[in-house]
Design a protein around this motif. Sequence first.
Motif, PDB file in Angstrom:
ATOM      1  N   ASP A 120       8.552  -7.514  -0.440  1.00  0.00           N
ATOM      2  CA  ASP A 120       7.441  -7.272  -1.312  1.00  0.00           C
ATOM      3  C   ASP A 120       6.833  -5.837  -1.166  1.00  0.00           C
ATOM      4  O   ASP A 120       6.380  -5.501  -2.317  1.00  0.00           O
ATOM      5  N   LEU A 121       6.814  -5.410  -0.275  1.00  0.00           N
ATOM      6  CA  LEU A 121       6.405  -4.006  -0.053  1.00  0.00           C
ATOM      7  C   LEU A 121       7.338  -3.007  -0.950  1.00  0.00           C
ATOM      8  O   LEU A 121       6.770  -2.442  -1.804  1.00  0.00           O
ATOM      9  N   SER A 167      -1.128  -3.941  -7.465  1.00  0.00           N
ATOM     10  CA  SER A 167      -0.273  -2.497  -8.124  1.00  0.00           C
ATOM     11  C   SER A 167      -0.891  -1.827  -9.419  1.00  0.00           C
ATOM     12  O   SER A 167      -1.181  -0.835  -9.704  1.00  0.00           O
ATOM     13  N   SER A 182       8.915  -7.036   3.777  1.00  0.00           N
ATOM     14  CA  SER A 182       9.747  -5.746   3.559  1.00  0.00           C
ATOM     15  C   SER A 182      10.115  -5.809   1.940  1.00  0.00           C
ATOM     16  O   SER A 182       9.774  -4.823   1.272  1.00  0.00           O
ATOM     17  N   ALA A 242       2.410  -0.189  -3.143  1.00  0.00           N
ATOM     18  CA  ALA A 242       3.017  -0.912  -2.198  1.00  0.00           C
ATOM     19  C   ALA A 242       2.175  -1.533  -1.228  1.00  0.00           C
ATOM     20  O   ALA A 242       2.281  -3.133  -1.215  1.00  0.00           O
ATOM     21  N   LEU A 243       1.306  -0.979  -0.485  1.00  0.00           N
ATOM     22  CA  LEU A 243       0.515  -1.571   0.433  1.00  0.00           C
ATOM     23  C   LEU A 243      -0.440  -2.587  -0.278  1.00  0.00           C
ATOM     24  O   LEU A 243      -0.632  -3.680   0.435  1.00  0.00           O
ATOM     25  N   LEU A 257       1.302  -5.553  -1.482  1.00  0.00           N
ATOM     26  CA  LEU A 257       1.674  -6.544  -0.507  1.00  0.00           C
ATOM     27  C   LEU A 257       0.425  -7.497   0.092  1.00  0.00           C
ATOM     28  O   LEU A 257       0.811  -8.734   0.291  1.00  0.00           O
TER      29      LEU A 257
END
Length: 228
Positions: A150-151, A75, A148, A14-15, A18
């Motif tokens: 996108d995370l 990812s 948020s 996720a990070l 982003l």
Amino acid sequence: MNLAQALPIGLLGALLGLDVVSFPQAMISRPIVAATLAGGFIGNPQGGLLIGVVLEMIALDTLPFGASRYPEWGSAGVVGGTLYAAQSPSMPGALPATLLAALLTASISGWSMVVLRRTIAVRLESVRDRLEEGSRDALHSFHLMGMSLDLLRGALVTITAMLIFAPIVRAIVAIWGAESAASHVVVVVTAAIVAGGALWKVFHSVRHVLWFFLAGVAMWGATLVGRR
């Protein structure tokens, strides 16, 4: 891999997902970085680095400009790095099976970015008037909403890919019949061809970039010689 094991990897995905577009765009989502971090996350950074290098060579052909559709490598790098680092390096088929999983993840994640853009566009219509009036609160809320989502997108893609591809990679490795060295050669040569094609296009479209590239190679070589 169960859901509890996939959740920490999902947070990393996720990070890094982003970072691709939303924040902070610090290049930590590049495959070589993402895969190495993922490999280190489970105790095998060398394995993550190996698959990261292969993915990076393929990713060189990606030009993420504007609203174009392209694979999402942040990812995908996490998924590839985790899956390969979890395998024994001597197992035949580990590299090609993991590469296939990472490429499929990159493609699916790229599609998810298009869905996210459309969702944000729909949301934009509902706050357009407030934004045109110069509302700071509306602007901040809209930006936070986009980041948020996108995370969340990166987390869902990473966790889903891990749950789907982890057993598939294990199954492929278990029945793979080719020698490990031959498998590695095919993958690396294929990635090198893609990277070479990408560099060739850049060298012929941007003035003087070839000389900058050669200068960088020369500096790298001089650094290696100087350390001996």
